[in-house]
Design a protein around this motif. Structure first.
Motif: not given
Length: 165
Positions: A80-95, A106-116
């Motif tokens: 991939p052109e990038g890779l997000n490593v995400i840990n969300s804690t609590g509902g406000a952080a989308s857990q 894994p991330r690529w330009p224009g993927d469905a994930m969008g900007a975080i």
């Protein structure tokens, strides 16, 4: 916590409930049912904990070691052109599943994930006094005998541009 109450405990108890891509004595990694991107993987500790902050340091080290192992494998397999490593804690952080987990996306330009992150300029206002006070509080909580002086904190807070995360 029983397997019915926690989806991830259920997968740990019966790995056939998921597409497992990695397992060791302390962790399990599998593809989620609704991936955000090709190769999206969840890495979870085998022992239930609601979130990262509920784990002891040894458990966190083991989890992060598995994150590195699986992340390296995903990068080699998918390039991939990038890779997000995400840990969300609590509902406000989308857990939504309250069993500690780390997303590898894994991330690529224009993927469905969008900007975080919010668009530039739409974050909190840059207030040097507030940031200096926050820096002092964090330093006090992490190292009460820090060699930092209040003037050094103020200098750093005032000179650091409001940079992207």
């Amino acid at each position: 916590m029983d397997d019915e109450a926690c989806a991830f405990c259920g997968i740990v108890a019966d790995p056939s409930r998921a597409r497992v891509v990695y397992a060791d004595a302390h962790t399990l990694a599998f593809f989620p049912l609704t991936p955000a991107a090709k190769g999206h993987t969840l890495v979870v500790p085998r022992v239930h904990s609601a979130d990262l902050w509920a784990m002891d340091e040894t458990g966190v080290r083991r989890l992060m070691q598995s994150v590195l192992v699986v992340g390296r494998a995903l990068r080699a397999a998918l390039e991939p052109e990038g890779l997000n490593v995400i840990n969300s804690t609590g509902g406000a952080a989308s857990q939504t599943v309250f069993h500690t987990h780390v997303h590898l996306v894994p991330r690529w330009p224009g993927d469905a994930m969008g900007a975080i992150w919010p668009p530039k300029g739409e974050g909190p206002p840059d207030d040097a006094a507030v940031m200096s006070e926050l820096a002092r509080r964090v330093i006090d909580m992490t190292d009460p005998q820090a060699l930092w002086s209040q003037s050094a904190i103020t200098t750093i807070a005032n000179s650091a541009p409001n940079s992207d995360p």
